[in-house]
Design a protein around this motif. Structure first.
Motif, short mmCIF file in Angstrom:
data_model
loop_
_atom_site.label_atom_id
_atom_site.label_comp_id
_atom_site.label_asym_id
_atom_site.label_seq_id
_atom_site.Cartn_x
_atom_site.Cartn_y
_atom_site.Cartn_z
N LEU A 1 -2.18 9.82 0.69
CA LEU A 1 -1.86 8.49 1.14
C LEU A 1 -0.55 8.46 1.99
CD1 LEU A 1 -2.80 6.45 -2.01
CD2 LEU A 1 -4.08 6.57 0.24
N THR A 2 0.54 9.23 1.50
CA THR A 2 1.70 9.34 2.29
C THR A 2 1.42 9.93 3.44
OG1 THR A 2 2.68 9.60 0.04
CG2 THR A 2 3.87 10.11 2.02
N ASP A 3 0.68 10.80 3.85
CA ASP A 3 0.50 11.34 5.03
C ASP A 3 -0.13 10.35 5.88
OD1 ASP A 3 1.44 13.81 4.41
OD2 ASP A 3 -0.46 14.85 4.28
N ASN A 4 -1.16 9.51 5.67
CA ASN A 4 -1.87 8.45 6.41
C ASN A 4 -1.18 7.13 5.85
OD1 ASN A 4 -3.50 7.59 8.32
ND2 ASN A 4 -5.25 7.61 6.97
N ARG A 5 0.13 7.06 5.75
CA ARG A 5 0.56 5.58 5.06
C ARG A 5 -0.05 4.62 6.24
NH1 ARG A 5 6.79 5.91 4.07
NH2 ARG A 5 6.04 7.72 3.03
N ALA A 6 0.51 4.63 7.53
CA ALA A 6 0.18 3.85 8.45
C ALA A 6 -1.32 3.08 8.35
CB ALA A 6 0.68 4.19 9.69
N LEU B 1 -1.89 1.92 3.85
CA LEU B 1 -1.22 1.27 3.15
C LEU B 1 -0.38 0.23 3.85
CD1 LEU B 1 0.76 4.05 1.00
CD2 LEU B 1 -1.50 2.74 0.48
N VAL B 2 -0.25 -0.91 3.13
CA VAL B 2 0.53 -2.00 3.81
C VAL B 2 2.04 -1.79 3.98
CG1 VAL B 2 -1.16 -3.96 3.00
CG2 VAL B 2 1.01 -3.40 1.67
N ASP B 3 2.77 -2.61 4.83
CA ASP B 3 4.11 -2.16 4.80
C ASP B 3 4.77 -2.48 3.42
OD1 ASP B 3 3.54 -1.80 7.48
OD2 ASP B 3 4.25 -3.82 8.11
N GLY B 4 5.66 -1.63 3.29
CA GLY B 4 6.63 -1.79 2.15
C GLY B 4 6.17 -0.67 0.84
N PHE B 5 4.95 -0.05 1.15
CA PHE B 5 4.19 0.75 0.21
C PHE B 5 4.27 2.40 0.73
CE2 PHE B 5 2.63 -3.06 -1.30
CZ PHE B 5 3.04 -3.23 -2.65
N PRO B 6 4.25 3.39 -0.14
CA PRO B 6 4.46 3.24 -1.76
C PRO B 6 5.92 2.73 -1.91
CG PRO B 6 4.60 5.48 -0.91
CD PRO B 6 4.19 4.76 0.22
N PHE C 1 -3.10 -1.04 -0.77
CA PHE C 1 -3.79 -0.75 0.17
C PHE C 1 -4.02 -1.91 1.18
CE2 PHE C 1 -4.60 2.35 -3.05
CZ PHE C 1 -5.24 3.49 -2.34
N LYS C 2 -4.48 -1.49 2.30
CA LYS C 2 -4.97 -2.49 3.22
C LYS C 2 -6.16 -2.97 2.76
CE LYS C 2 -2.38 -1.05 7.39
NZ LYS C 2 -2.01 -0.62 8.76
N ASP C 3 -6.59 -4.14 3.22
CA ASP C 3 -7.82 -4.90 2.82
C ASP C 3 -9.02 -4.03 3.18
OD1 ASP C 3 -9.18 -6.77 1.32
OD2 ASP C 3 -9.03 -8.35 2.83
N GLY C 4 -9.78 -3.63 2.22
CA GLY C 4 -10.81 -2.83 2.17
C GLY C 4 -10.72 -1.14 2.31
N LYS C 5 -9.33 -0.82 2.24
CA LYS C 5 -9.14 0.53 2.47
C LYS C 5 -9.25 1.35 0.94
CE LYS C 5 -8.37 1.15 6.64
NZ LYS C 5 -9.26 2.27 7.45
#
Length: 802
Positions: A339-344, A347-352, A371-375
């Protein structure tokens, strides 16, 4: 008898349990009972070996954890360090930093963490532990190979084949201390529970005088069903060397410099292993048995169970699947790293984002992934909302319904939110109270309940999560708020004609301004400093003592202002730390046991319990915050004067142990409900709401700003409901009226159901109640409205009289 080397090679490459049986029959071992030794040398071992993980992936993870332990043990022994001695690394992270990365500063918490390794470093390390899937597509065999310490033939009965021994209990830097995890996978191995073990001790760490220390050894474990005189099945392993009626023979062995057992790409047994161990699980049964590297495959499932593994593992898909060269192997680095490697992208802004929590003196760190909607469904299923993790391994889980509990009500993001609670710092007693020995479930204990309650409060009051839930709600309904005005007028009209309804609901009070209802303190453009320049009580100067009153039995809250970035206390590299100290009249300091701190957009909120403080006590606090950049920490002092507890209604009194007794008229008391936002859901949005053709109404509890007395729900009505559609087909020019009747009828039913449920139920429980009830009611709703509306009382009396 078959040559042991040839038999071992054949067993390694076999992928069906029937083939294994044939090989052992041909060698003269399968039917010779004398050749099979009780696992753990316990005749009644099934209750111990069988009472392990109930989940095949969790059981498999134990094998991977043991492989990582073996690698760390090997490096420790190669370095000449006694694993149980005073110079041994004190933790898994420390061991990885010191023994694997060869760090000169293993005490630095930045080192030894997989998330701080480069991609190349992870890939190189992953080749030291491999997992290969071979054989049938529906029921693959799984082979795990590690370049660890390995065992001599004489050690196998006391290591791989032991039960309840304290082999690693006093080794501080390994995970598998209970000597039971190795048997958990047996129940998922085909019909006969067959497992192969092949091992050789690293020549560099062989103790002087060890017998057959340069030889490879191997054995097969099987389950034997009860025979005459036996009440339960028994696990036994092949041990034919010098075997007699006592069944205490030795395992098979042979001499070889290396074995070709390691995978390369999609080729299973092509690379040499010179020492270490191989574990093969024949016809392993687990869900998602397709390509193990796909999004729903074994790799992703392991990444959830090992969100931050001590060492990466290289997964190889060696079955007949198509793909390009290089696409058959992928390292398992854990959910957190992916998740960190593919944050953009995920994940929504501000996470983790992170925060800290201390319960009974035990420290927990919490990391939230939004997570972004549906991810989220790419990585998780609904059963995985909160992961309790120890040294990178998930040992307990809370369902995503946790985020809809009373006091949290994050219904809009409950399927898009993950909390990882790191429990690696808790003590052994706390570990035993929090987790079952199977290490896949939380225990039923007072400490577990206290941790869960503290977490629930922590999550429900987290400013970043409140903003996340609010933004998601705004995205879902902002385009259709204008439609609420018409419904509001209709409902007002209905309620005016019914004094009972008017008394029950707060007619006219409705949340239509989504921006105005945003959580207070939102600063979306806030950019903090990596290392803060100030950390002080809000509205006070540096060094000024905070004085305040606190009610007996209530939580103390203290707010600080700072220019630290939001992840200051939880980031992987050079994170900040804090301490809460109680100071007595003589100046002696002791650590507070129950507290937490969250930091969001320049405001740090400290929550502290003072369970032993009595009315009239003055509690002195010292709050210390520091990081690697500071020579002197930030130090803040507070004086808390304890005053009598005050009930919610403002009258002094004792804290209630339970809910007040309900009055007989409570059913007619106002519910505190505001009128809902209502939105039609079209067929192409069914998946988003979990609808099908029979669904009618879904309600989602929403935040109402800071007003805790009122509750708001958003209503989603299925425009494709099969009963509504049938009525519309028969309508002629009254379609709009039918839709409005259906909508208003469902809204009234929904409001009644919510009122009946009361304030004691969680948002998820209310949602399930409404969905179930309206699913049945929708069939009768329009016919009932039409029939009752046309009913003539005089005609009804005449029919009754007749």
């Amino acid at each position: 008898m078959t040559d042991p080397l040839d038999l071992c090679r054949a067993l390694v490459t076999a992928d069906a349990e029937d083939v294994v049986v044939e090989l052992l029959e041909s060698a003269g071992y399968w039917s010779d009972q004398v050749c099979w030794r009780d696992l753990g040398d316990m005749e009644n071992n099934f209750s111990t070996a069988g009472a392990q993980q109930s989940d095949p992936v969790a059981a498999l993870v134990e094998k991977l954890v043991n492989a990582a332990d073996a690698r760390l043990m090997n490096e420790c022994l190669v370095a000449g360090i006694d694993p149980q001695g005073p110079k041994a690394p004190p933790s898994v992270r420390h061991a990885v930093a010191q023994l694997i990365q060869k760090s000169t500063h293993p005490d630095n918490e930045t080192n030894g963490l997989i998330e701080n390794m480069t991609r190349d470093e992870r890939t190189a390390l992953a080749r030291g532990i491999t997992l290969a899937a071979t054989g049938l597509k529906g029921r693959p065999s799984i082979t795990i190979v590690d370049e660890g310490e390995g065992q001599t033939p004489e050690r196998v009965p006391n290591t791989f084949m032991s039960l309840n021994k304290s082999n690693k209990l006093r080794v501080p830097f390994v995970q598998g201390r209970f000597n039971m995890g190795g048997t958990g996978a047996l129940r998922f191995c085909g019909d006969r529970r067959l497992q192969l073990i092949v091992t050789r001790r690293n020549p560099a760490i062989v103790a002087p005088g060890e017998q057959d220390a340069d030889l490879w050894s191997f054995t097969v474990v099987r389950r034997e069903t009860p025979t005459t005189g036996e009440r339960n099945s028994v696990y036994r392993y092949l041990a034919p060397i010098s075997a007699d009626s006592s069944r205490r023979g030795g395992v098979l062995r042979f001499l070889a410099s290396e074995l070709l057992v390691k995978p390369d790409g999609n080729k299973a047994y092509v690379k040499p292993l010179r020492y270490g161990s191989l574990v093969k699980l024949y016809e392993y049964r687990f869900s998602g048995a397709s390509n193990i590297l796909m999004s729903d495959g074994l790799l992703r499932q392991v990444d959830v169970r090992l969100p931050s593994p001590a060492l990466p593992i290289m997964f190889h898909e060696c079955r007949d699947y198509s793909g390009n060269e290089g696409s058959f192997a992928n390292p398992s680095t854990g959910l957190s790293v992916r998740l960190t490697d593919n944050r953009a992208g995920n994940l929504v802004d501000g996470f983790p984002c992170d925060e800290l929590m201390t319960v009974d003196g035990q420290e927990f760190s919490i990391r939230y992934f939004g997570f972004k909607d549906g991810k989220a469904k790419t990585y998780l299923n609904k059963s995985e909302g909160v992961l309790f993790v120890v040294n990178g391994q998930t040992q307990g889980v809370l369902h995503s319904r946790f985020f809809t509990r009373k006091g949290i009500n994050f219904s809009y993001v409950s399927d898009s939110l993950l909390a990882r609670v790191d429990c690696s710092r808790i003590g052994q007693w706390a570990h035993e109270e929090l987790f079952m020995n199977t290490r896949e479930n939380l225990a039923d204990s007072e400490f577990r309940r206290k941790v869960e309650a503290a977490l629930q409060k922590q999550v429900g009051e987290n400013a970043a999560l409140k903003e996340f839930n609010h933004r998601r709600r705004t995205e879902r309904i902002k385009e259709k708020v204008k439609d609420d005005k018409t419904l509001e007028d209709v409902l007002k009209s209905v309620m005016k004609k019914s004094p009972t309804l008017s008394a029950l609901f707060l007619a006219g009070e409705r949340l239509t301004d989504l921006v105005a209802s945003a959580p207070s303190g939102s600063q979306p453009d806030f950019v903090g400093e990596e290392f803060p320049t100030y950390f002080r009580f809000r509205k006070l100067s540096d060094g000024e003592t905070k004085e305040r009153l606190s009610e007996e039995g209530r939580e103390v809250r203290l707010s600080f202002e700072t220019d630290a970035e939001n992840n200051y206390f939880g980031r992987s590299k050079e994170k900040g730390s804090y301490a809460i100290l109680l100071v007595d009249d003589e100046g002696n300091e002791s650590a507070a046991k129950d507290h937490s701190i969250s930091l969001h957009n320049g405001i740090a909120t400290l929550r502290l319990d003072l369970p032993h403080a009595k009315v009239g006590d003055v509690v002195k606090l010292k709050v210390v915050v520091t990081d690697n950049s500071r020579l002197e920490p930030f130090t803040n002092h507070a004086k808390i004067t304890v005053v009598p507890f005050v009930d919610r209604d403002g009258t002094p009194g004792k804290r209630r142990d339970g809910p007040a007794k309900k009055s007989e008229n409570e059913a007619l008391m106002p519910s505190g409900l505001t009128l809902p936002h209502v939105q039609w859901v079209d067929r192409d949005e069914w998946d988003q709401h979990g609808f099908d053709k029979y669904s009618a109404l879904k309600v989602v509890q929403a935040e109402v700003g800071s007003d805790k007395a009122h509750r708001a729900f958003d209503f989603f009505i299925n425009s494709g409901n099969i009963y509504l559609q049938k009525e519309l087909e028969r309508a002629s020019g009254t379609e709009s009226l039918l839709r409005e009747q259906f909508k208003v009828g469902l809204v009234l039913v929904g409001l009644a159901l919510i009122h009946e449920a009361g304030k004691g139920k969680d948002g998820e429980e209310i949602s399930e109640l409404v969905a179930y009830s309206t699913r049945a009611i929708s069939m009768m709703l329009i016919p009932m409205i039409n029939f009752l509306g046309e009913l003539d009382p005089s005609e009804l009396k005449a029919e009754i009289a007749a």
